[in-house]
Enzyme design. Structure first.
Site, PDB file in Angstrom:
ATOM      1  N   CYS A  89      22.404 -49.333 -14.541  1.00  0.00           N
ATOM      2  CA  CYS A  89      21.233 -47.903 -15.435  1.00  0.00           C
ATOM      3  C   CYS A  89      22.021 -46.444 -15.046  1.00  0.00           C
ATOM      4  CB  CYS A  89      20.269 -47.973 -14.587  1.00  0.00           C
ATOM      5  SG  CYS A  89      19.220 -49.494 -15.923  1.00  0.00           S
ATOM      6  N   ARG A 100      30.016 -49.478 -15.584  1.00  0.00           N
ATOM      7  CA  ARG A 100      28.763 -49.771 -14.806  1.00  0.00           C
ATOM      8  C   ARG A 100      27.280 -50.883 -15.404  1.00  0.00           C
ATOM      9  NH1 ARG A 100      27.492 -46.275 -11.179  1.00  0.00           N
ATOM     10  NH2 ARG A 100      25.188 -46.327 -10.783  1.00  0.00           N
ATOM     11  N   TRP A 118      19.818 -51.029 -17.733  1.00  0.00           N
ATOM     12  CA  TRP A 118      20.269 -52.652 -17.300  1.00  0.00           C
ATOM     13  C   TRP A 118      18.860 -53.023 -17.414  1.00  0.00           C
ATOM     14  CZ3 TRP A 118      20.818 -55.889 -13.405  1.00  0.00           C
ATOM     15  CH2 TRP A 118      21.160 -56.982 -12.876  1.00  0.00           C
ATOM     16  N   ASN A 174      16.569 -45.065 -13.222  1.00  0.00           N
ATOM     17  CA  ASN A 174      17.115 -45.965 -13.145  1.00  0.00           C
ATOM     18  C   ASN A 174      16.355 -46.035 -11.929  1.00  0.00           C
ATOM     19  OD1 ASN A 174      19.546 -44.951 -14.730  1.00  0.00           O
ATOM     20  ND2 ASN A 174      20.870 -44.400 -12.842  1.00  0.00           N
ATOM     21  N   GLY A 175      15.740 -47.784 -11.223  1.00  0.00           N
ATOM     22  CA  GLY A 175      16.121 -48.372 -10.371  1.00  0.00           C
ATOM     23  C   GLY A 175      14.365 -49.049 -10.662  1.00  0.00           C
ATOM     24  N   GLU A 180      38.041 -66.047  -3.563  1.00  0.00           N
ATOM     25  CA  GLU A 180      38.205 -64.118  -4.403  1.00  0.00           C
ATOM     26  C   GLU A 180      38.268 -64.261  -6.442  1.00  0.00           C
ATOM     27  OE1 GLU A 180      36.833 -61.857  -5.001  1.00  0.00           O
ATOM     28  OE2 GLU A 180      37.482 -60.139  -6.404  1.00  0.00           O
ATOM     29  N   LYS A 193      36.758 -64.198 -10.292  1.00  0.00           N
ATOM     30  CA  LYS A 193      37.394 -63.309 -11.000  1.00  0.00           C
ATOM     31  C   LYS A 193      36.801 -64.251 -11.604  1.00  0.00           C
ATOM     32  CE  LYS A 193      37.335 -60.183  -9.898  1.00  0.00           C
ATOM     33  NZ  LYS A 193      36.778 -60.052  -8.309  1.00  0.00           N
ATOM     34  N   GLU A 250      33.965 -64.409 -13.813  1.00  0.00           N
ATOM     35  CA  GLU A 250      33.859 -63.831 -14.528  1.00  0.00           C
ATOM     36  C   GLU A 250      33.811 -63.038 -15.512  1.00  0.00           C
ATOM     37  OE1 GLU A 250      33.152 -59.804 -10.966  1.00  0.00           O
ATOM     38  OE2 GLU A 250      34.577 -60.824 -10.855  1.00  0.00           O
ATOM     39  N   HIS A 278      36.460 -84.634  -0.079  1.00  0.00           N
ATOM     40  CA  HIS A 278      35.108 -84.938   0.741  1.00  0.00           C
ATOM     41  C   HIS A 278      34.707 -85.296  -0.731  1.00  0.00           C
ATOM     42  CE1 HIS A 278      36.730 -85.372   5.011  1.00  0.00           C
ATOM     43  NE2 HIS A 278      37.070 -84.461   4.273  1.00  0.00           N
ATOM     44  N   LYS A 320      29.048 -53.601 -12.983  1.00  0.00           N
ATOM     45  CA  LYS A 320      29.882 -52.684 -11.878  1.00  0.00           C
ATOM     46  C   LYS A 320      28.368 -52.253 -10.579  1.00  0.00           C
ATOM     47  CE  LYS A 320      33.110 -51.250 -10.186  1.00  0.00           C
ATOM     48  NZ  LYS A 320      33.880 -52.705 -10.094  1.00  0.00           N
TER      49      LYS A 320
HETATM   50  C1  F6R Z   1      33.045 -59.052  -8.025  1.00  0.00           C
HETATM   51  C2  F6R Z   1      32.517 -57.723  -8.118  1.00  0.00           C
HETATM   52  C3  F6R Z   1      30.582 -57.268  -7.574  1.00  0.00           C
HETATM   53  C4  F6R Z   1      31.211 -56.969  -6.139  1.00  0.00           C
HETATM   54  C5  F6R Z   1      29.536 -56.781  -5.810  1.00  0.00           C
HETATM   55  C6  F6R Z   1      29.052 -56.254  -4.616  1.00  0.00           C
HETATM   56  O1  F6R Z   1      34.372 -58.479  -9.017  1.00  0.00           O
HETATM   57  O2  F6R Z   1      32.421 -57.132  -8.664  1.00  0.00           O
HETATM   58  O3  F6R Z   1      30.869 -59.315  -7.521  1.00  0.00           O
HETATM   59  O4  F6R Z   1      32.037 -57.697  -5.525  1.00  0.00           O
HETATM   60  O5  F6R Z   1      28.424 -57.220  -6.829  1.00  0.00           O
HETATM   61  O6  F6R Z   1      29.447 -54.457  -5.172  1.00  0.00           O
HETATM   62  P1  F6R Z   1      30.473 -54.237  -3.862  1.00  0.00           P
HETATM   63  O7  F6R Z   1      30.763 -53.923  -3.409  1.00  0.00           O
HETATM   64  O8  F6R Z   1      29.547 -52.276  -4.849  1.00  0.00           O
HETATM   65  O9  F6R Z   1      29.273 -53.091  -3.139  1.00  0.00           O
END
Ligand code: F6R
Length: 616
Positions: free
Chosen positions: A2, A27, A75, A100-101, A489, A493, A496, A512, A611
């Site tokens: 949010c 975000r 959100w 927010n929250g 990772e 990516k 996502e 396995h 985000k």
């Molecule tokens: C993936 C991504 C998320 C963040 C996760 C932690 O591309 O961005 O998996 O890595 O939400 O976020 P932070 O690093 O802000 O604690």
């Protein structure tokens, strides 16, 4: 997640509020709304589910104007993402709140307020705030006094912005667990959940602290702390980030951020390398004394940041000889953990506001001697003003600059750099890392930005390779040793932003179980630096080819793996094995980016993701 924007000015502020919301779009959100007090003293509201662009379109027809207002991107946490649940929420037609929250005692409050005759029209926890505030306003008559009283009854996390038609001279704010910043102008003032939203109107900011309540007028700001005492918060000038809100020549923020990596890695190294050693004080004045006592490291993080922690485990054990455990914060925070003596507690986070990571840190700090305390906490974080940084004993800031694309890229590689610096610092102070090896790695680190630039020069080769994935539904990513988390990772990516199902395995695990999945429709992506595990990896690749699986291998140019039928090699610059996880991350980022572009997804704001995950 949010976002909040607010303004009190002499001029019409509707466009400022909407522009602020656009700047917070990165975000992640699912609906948006604005409430503005018009010049005849009436509060008007516009809300839309979907994007801010839809709210803007509605505004073109409605033409709301006014000098006091609040706006929000939501959100969904309580109640579906729809217009009825979008903020601002009203009590009557003259009081509006954005939030927010999460209010944890919203059910109990809702019951009490319903019993008092308040009618609820949304499913949100936020609506209890606005009715509670109305109730207090009726009791006390003054909006600021009412907010102070209401805040005492709210449990959970909130950042609030409040306006009332009855007291049109002020915008109110309250912070508890969700960041808020006041933007200071000339004869006008602003509020936002992130200063990026206000860079269009000011570069002077005042950050609210936990428990603060602020009364923001056109020409003054008054703040009370958690104990209700008046406080002055420092105003700071902010220079960073102006360029970050702009895509420049790039089609997406994600591509821009991938290409920024040589520069931001360079920045993260700046001031932290001596001639032959890491400068341990980069971690804080007390770091050297503390690090000398460390016998264990516990790393806690989420998502991409967790993958950075997994790479660090290989480094810490191999180079610094320190046992290391790594765990996702959402599990760690609810687990009964046995703390080994002299354990350094490390959190890794881009935002520094991730709810699970923050809760894990708070739990770790709250442990008593009987349960076994941690030696100290260290945050590796990209946001200097974040909660995680403020609440940790030591900090190493990554210098990635604001990351706008939801999928993390440059934050990850700068985290890896920070974690390698930590490894070298611990090894150096504890005397477990040979000075010659440290000196060699310092030289390699200095060359790293150039190597990263060389890897990015393969952009068009990777773009071509991405065509193999456009029609696929599943993929496997393989790596061995410290490349296994890199494969994880890469898989994260790809799923996502392209929505292709991707799984990562340590290559040795293939037989396995996952080998059963391999056929011509399942491309297998592999990272293959030239190290002692290369020969073993080559045998794993044979296992894939024998089942008709198509191989895409990012391989050291001296690895001796050849292009062939069903095997596509992308030749990588040679690099010291310790630094290989950082380098090999880049082509995987590019691969997922180009696959997503081919599939036409919303690269910078993938569906269902936010985000900064500031709720559990
Ligand atoms: C993936 C991504 C998320 C963040 C996760 C932690 O591309 O961005 O998996 O890595 O939400 O976020 P932070 O690093 O802000 O604690």
């Amino acid at each position: 997640m949010c976002g909040i924007v607010g303004a009190v000015a002499e001029r019409n502020i509707t466009a400022i509020l909407l522009e602020g919301l656009k700047r917070l779009e990165y975000r992640g959100y699912d609906s948006a709304g604005v409430a503005v007090l018009d010049n005849s003293g009436e509060l008007h509201r516009l809300r839309r589910s979907g994007k801010v662009a839809e709210l803007e379109q509605a505004q073109q027809q409605e033409q709301l104007t006014g000098r006091l207002g609040i706006a929000h991107t939501r959100w969904a946490t309580h109640g579906a993402p729809c217009e009825r649940n979008a903020h601002p929420h009203f009590s009557g037609d003259d009081l509006a709140v954005v939030h927010n929250g999460i209010i944890e005692n919203h059910e109990a409050l809702r019951k009490q307020l319903k019993a008092l005759g308040y009618v609820f029209v949304s499913d949100t926890d936020t609506e209890v705030i606005v009715h509670l505030l109305r109730h207090k306003l009726d009791e006390f008559g003054d909006l600021t006094v009412a907010l102070k009283a209401a805040a005492k009854e709210l449990h959970g996390a909130y950042g609030l912005a409040v306006v009332s038609a009855k007291q049109p001279d002020r915008l109110l704010a309250a912070r508890s667990g969700s960041p808020l910043v006041i933007g200071l102008g000339m004869g006008e003032n602003f509020l936002a959940s992130d200063q990026l939203a206000l860079r269009q109107v000011t570069d002077r900011f005042m950050y609210l602290e936990e428990g603060d309540i602020a009364e923001i007028r056109r020409d003054s700001v008054q703040i009370w702390d958690a104990n209700g005492q008046p406080v002055a918060r420092e105003s700071v000038q902010y220079h960073e980030g102006a360029e970050a809100a702009d895509k420049g020549e790039y089609r997406h923020f994600m591509l821009k951020e991938i290409h920024e990596q040589p520069k931001v890695v360079q920045r993260t190294l700046e001031g932290r390398l001596g001639d032959h050693q890491v400068l341990v004080q980069a971690f804080g004045p007390e770091a050297a004394e503390l690090f000398a006592k460390v016998r264990n490291v516990q790393i806690v993080a989420c998502g991409t940041s967790y993958h950075a922690g997994m790479v660090a485990r290989y480094w810490l054990e191999e180079l610094a000889g320190i046992p290391c455990q790594v765990e996702v914060a959402s599990e760690f925070r609810y687990r009964k953990v046995v703390v080994q003596p002299d354990t350094l507690f490390v959190t890794i986070s881009q935002s520094g506001e991730t709810a699970d990571s923050l809760a894990a840190l708070r739990n770790a700090k709250a442990r008593t001697d009987k349960e076994g305390r941690y030696l100290a906490s260290l945050a590796i974080c990209n946001v200097g003003i974040s909660s995680l940084v403020r609440e940790s004993d030591l900090t190493l800031l990554t210098q990635a600059g604001p990351e706008i694309g939801v999928a993390s890229t440059k934050a990850f590689t700068t985290q890896l750099v920070g974690l390698l610096l930590l490894t070298l610092a611990l090894g150096q102070v504890r005397g477990t890392l040979a000075p010659a090896l440290e000196a060699e790695l310092i030289d390699e680190l200095r060359r790293l930005p150039t190597r990263l630039g060389e890897a990015l020069a393969m952009d068009t080769t990777v773009e071509k390779i991405s065509e193999h994935f456009a029609e696929k539904h599943h993929t496997l990513f393989l790596g061995r040793g410290a490349q296994y988390p890199v494969a994880m990772e890469g898989a994260l990516k790809l799923k996502e932003i392209s929505y292709i199902h991707a799984e990562a395995y340590p290559a040795g695990e293939l037989k396995h179980g996952p080998l059963a999945l391999v056929d011509a429709d399942m491309p297998v992506v592999t990272v293959a630096p030239n190290n002692e595990l290369l020969e073993k990896l080559k045998s794993n690749l044979q296992e894939v080819r024998a089942r008709g699986g198509e191989l895409i291998v990012f391989a050291d140019r001296e690895a001796g793996i050849e292009n062939g039928e069903g095997t596509f090699i992308v030749s990588m610059p040679h690099i010291h094995d310790v630094l290989a996880p950082i380098l090999y991350t880049l082509p995987l980022q590019l691969l997922s980016y180009y696959v997503a572009v081919l599939r036409g997804t919303d690269v910078d704001q993938p569906r269902n993701l936010a985000k900064s995950v500031t709720v559990e």
